[in-house]
Design a protein around this motif. Structure first.
Motif, PDB file in Angstrom:
ATOM      1  N   PHE A  13       0.842  -1.177   0.000  1.00  0.00           N
ATOM      2  CA  PHE A  13       0.000   0.000   0.000  1.00  0.00           C
ATOM      3  C   PHE A  13       0.888   1.241   0.000  1.00  0.00           C
ATOM      4  O   PHE A  13       1.897   1.277   0.697  1.00  0.00           O
ATOM      5  CB  PHE A  13      -0.891   0.059   1.247  1.00  0.00           C
ATOM      6  N   SER A  14       0.502   2.248  -0.759  1.00  0.00           N
ATOM      7  CA  SER A  14       1.166   3.544  -0.689  1.00  0.00           C
ATOM      8  C   SER A  14       0.598   4.279   0.511  1.00  0.00           C
ATOM      9  O   SER A  14      -0.620   4.387   0.650  1.00  0.00           O
ATOM     10  CB  SER A  14       0.908   4.352  -1.953  1.00  0.00           C
ATOM     11  N   LEU A  15       1.483   4.751   1.356  1.00  0.00           N
ATOM     12  CA  LEU A  15       1.014   5.458   2.546  1.00  0.00           C
ATOM     13  C   LEU A  15       0.554   6.864   2.176  1.00  0.00           C
ATOM     14  O   LEU A  15       1.176   7.513   1.345  1.00  0.00           O
ATOM     15  CB  LEU A  15       2.142   5.541   3.577  1.00  0.00           C
ATOM     16  N   PRO A  16      -0.504   7.334   2.811  1.00  0.00           N
ATOM     17  CA  PRO A  16      -0.952   8.701   2.543  1.00  0.00           C
ATOM     18  C   PRO A  16       0.080   9.682   3.097  1.00  0.00           C
ATOM     19  O   PRO A  16       0.843   9.368   4.012  1.00  0.00           O
ATOM     20  CB  PRO A  16      -2.282   8.797   3.279  1.00  0.00           C
ATOM     21  N   ALA A  17       0.117  10.869   2.554  1.00  0.00           N
ATOM     22  CA  ALA A  17       1.114  11.870   2.926  1.00  0.00           C
ATOM     23  C   ALA A  17       1.078  12.203   4.413  1.00  0.00           C
ATOM     24  O   ALA A  17       2.105  12.496   5.002  1.00  0.00           O
ATOM     25  CB  ALA A  17       0.910  13.131   2.095  1.00  0.00           C
ATOM     26  N   GLY A  18      -0.080  12.142   5.036  1.00  0.00           N
ATOM     27  CA  GLY A  18      -0.192  12.526   6.441  1.00  0.00           C
ATOM     28  C   GLY A  18       0.169  11.451   7.439  1.00  0.00           C
ATOM     29  O   GLY A  18       0.210  11.700   8.643  1.00  0.00           O
ATOM     30  N   ALA A  19       0.456  10.215   7.002  1.00  0.00           N
ATOM     31  CA  ALA A  19       0.748   9.124   7.930  1.00  0.00           C
ATOM     32  C   ALA A  19       2.172   9.234   8.455  1.00  0.00           C
ATOM     33  O   ALA A  19       3.090   9.618   7.742  1.00  0.00           O
ATOM     34  CB  ALA A  19       0.555   7.779   7.247  1.00  0.00           C
ATOM     35  N   ASP A  20       2.349   8.889   9.729  1.00  0.00           N
ATOM     36  CA  ASP A  20       3.668   8.899  10.364  1.00  0.00           C
ATOM     37  C   ASP A  20       4.197   7.468  10.362  1.00  0.00           C
ATOM     38  O   ASP A  20       3.848   6.656  11.228  1.00  0.00           O
ATOM     39  CB  ASP A  20       3.554   9.450  11.785  1.00  0.00           C
ATOM     40  N   ALA A  21       5.055   7.139   9.394  1.00  0.00           N
ATOM     41  CA  ALA A  21       5.552   5.775   9.226  1.00  0.00           C
ATOM     42  C   ALA A  21       6.389   5.302  10.410  1.00  0.00           C
ATOM     43  O   ALA A  21       6.511   4.103  10.640  1.00  0.00           O
ATOM     44  CB  ALA A  21       6.373   5.670   7.937  1.00  0.00           C
ATOM     45  N   SER A  22       6.931   6.208  11.187  1.00  0.00           N
ATOM     46  CA  SER A  22       7.777   5.812  12.319  1.00  0.00           C
ATOM     47  C   SER A  22       6.965   5.344  13.527  1.00  0.00           C
ATOM     48  O   SER A  22       7.519   4.786  14.459  1.00  0.00           O
ATOM     49  CB  SER A  22       8.691   6.966  12.723  1.00  0.00           C
ATOM     50  N   LYS A  23       5.656   5.558  13.525  1.00  0.00           N
ATOM     51  CA  LYS A  23       4.827   5.210  14.686  1.00  0.00           C
ATOM     52  C   LYS A  23       3.767   4.147  14.371  1.00  0.00           C
ATOM     53  O   LYS A  23       2.772   4.036  15.079  1.00  0.00           O
ATOM     54  CB  LYS A  23       4.155   6.470  15.235  1.00  0.00           C
ATOM     55  N   ILE A  24       3.961   3.379  13.326  1.00  0.00           N
ATOM     56  CA  ILE A  24       2.989   2.348  12.950  1.00  0.00           C
ATOM     57  C   ILE A  24       2.989   1.237  13.999  1.00  0.00           C
ATOM     58  O   ILE A  24       4.036   0.800  14.461  1.00  0.00           O
ATOM     59  CB  ILE A  24       3.319   1.769  11.555  1.00  0.00           C
ATOM     60  N   GLU A  25       1.797   0.791  14.368  1.00  0.00           N
ATOM     61  CA  GLU A  25       1.629  -0.298  15.330  1.00  0.00           C
ATOM     62  C   GLU A  25       0.778  -1.393  14.703  1.00  0.00           C
ATOM     63  O   GLU A  25      -0.076  -1.116  13.861  1.00  0.00           O
ATOM     64  CB  GLU A  25       0.945   0.206  16.602  1.00  0.00           C
ATOM     65  N   ALA A  26       1.005  -2.651  15.143  1.00  0.00           N
ATOM     66  CA  ALA A  26       0.229  -3.777  14.625  1.00  0.00           C
ATOM     67  C   ALA A  26      -0.176  -4.698  15.771  1.00  0.00           C
ATOM     68  O   ALA A  26       0.592  -4.926  16.705  1.00  0.00           O
ATOM     69  CB  ALA A  26       1.045  -4.539  13.591  1.00  0.00           C
ATOM     70  N   ARG A  27      -1.403  -5.234  15.667  1.00  0.00           N
ATOM     71  CA  ARG A  27      -1.924  -6.216  16.622  1.00  0.00           C
ATOM     72  C   ARG A  27      -2.487  -7.383  15.839  1.00  0.00           C
ATOM     73  O   ARG A  27      -3.033  -7.206  14.746  1.00  0.00           O
ATOM     74  CB  ARG A  27      -3.041  -5.607  17.474  1.00  0.00           C
ATOM     75  N   PHE A  28      -2.380  -8.569  16.409  1.00  0.00           N
ATOM     76  CA  PHE A  28      -2.920  -9.762  15.756  1.00  0.00           C
ATOM     77  C   PHE A  28      -3.731 -10.533  16.784  1.00  0.00           C
ATOM     78  O   PHE A  28      -3.208 -10.914  17.839  1.00  0.00           O
ATOM     79  CB  PHE A  28      -1.780 -10.639  15.217  1.00  0.00           C
ATOM     80  N   ALA A  29      -5.012 -10.763  16.516  1.00  0.00           N
ATOM     81  CA  ALA A  29      -5.873 -11.500  17.434  1.00  0.00           C
ATOM     82  C   ALA A  29      -6.952 -12.220  16.649  1.00  0.00           C
ATOM     83  O   ALA A  29      -7.596 -11.625  15.775  1.00  0.00           O
ATOM     84  CB  ALA A  29      -6.502 -10.559  18.455  1.00  0.00           C
TER      85      ALA A  29
END
Length: 176
Positions: free
Chosen positions: A134-150
Motif C-alpha cells: 500500500f502507498s502510505l498517505p502523505a499525512g501518515a507517520d511511518a515511524s509510529k505504525i503499530e500492529a496487533r494480531f488477534a
C-alpha cells in the motif's frame, strides 16, 4: 520564350471515409466481442477502477493478487486503520515492513496435511505466500505504525502526523 507557370489546381475535397457497417452476419460476433471485452475489464478491475475515486491514499484492491488477504481501510480522526483477515495464521506467519511511502504485509499459509496421499473432491482453500503493498498517505507517520494480531485478524494503525490532523471548529451562523 516566355515561361509559363501553371498554378496547381486546388484539390477537390475528398469525401470523408466512414467505416462501413459490418455485414449483417457479423453483428452477432461484434456483440459477442464487446461482451467478452467487458467481462475482461470487469475481471481485471476495470469496473472497480471506474467506480473508485482517483484520490484514494491507498490502492486497496488494485494491488490484490489471488490468495492475498482482504482488507478494510478506515480513516479515523487521528489515524488510518488497516484490518486484514488472515484465518489460520499466527503473528509468526506474518511480516510487516514500512518505508517512508510504502507499507507491505507478507506471509505464508502452509498446508496442514500431506497432500500426496489425499483424494480431494474439492479444495477451495488457498495456501502459499502472499503479499500486499500500500502507498502510505502523505499525512501518515511511518515511524509510529503499530500492529496487533488477534483471532486471525491483523490490525495495523498508522497514526497521522500532527499537521495532518484537521483542526475543526464550529462556525456560528447569525441571522439576517
Amino acid at each position: 520564350m516566355p515561361s509559363t507557370q501553371v498554378e496547381p489546381r486546388p484539390k477537390a475535397a475528398e469525401p470523408e471515409r466512414r467505416p462501413q457497417a459490418a455485414p449483417e452476419f457479423w453483428r452477432p460476433f461484434e456483440s459477442l466481442r464487446r461482451e467478452v471485452n467487458r467481462l475482461f475489464e470487469d475481471f481485471d478491475g476495470g469496473l472497480l477502477r471506474r467506480a473508485l475515486p482517483t484520490s484514494l491514499p491507498f490502492e486497496p484492491f488494485l494491488s490484490r493478487g489471488l490468495g492475498a488477504p482482504a482488507v478494510d481501510i478506515v480513516e479515523q480522526e487521528k489515524a488510518f486503520v488497516i484490518t486484514a483477515e488472515l484465518p489460520g495464521l499466527t503473528e509468526k506467519d506474518v511480516e510487516i515492513n514500512a518505508t517512508d511511502d510504502t507499507l507491505a504485509i507478507a506471509g505464508e499459509k502452509r498446508t496442514e496435511q500431506e497432500t500426496s496421499e489425499a483424494d480431494y473432491q474439492l479444495c477451495e482453500r488457498r495456501y502459499g505466500k502472499f503479499e500486499r503493498r500500500f502507498s502510505l498517505p502523505a499525512g501518515a507517520d511511518a515511524s509510529k505504525i503499530e500492529a496487533r494480531f488477534a483471532n486471525g485478524v491483523l490490525t495495523i494503525t498508522l497514526p497521522k502526523r500532527p499537521e495532518a490532523i484537521r483542526a475543526e471548529r464550529k462556525i456560528e451562523i447569525k441571522a439576517g
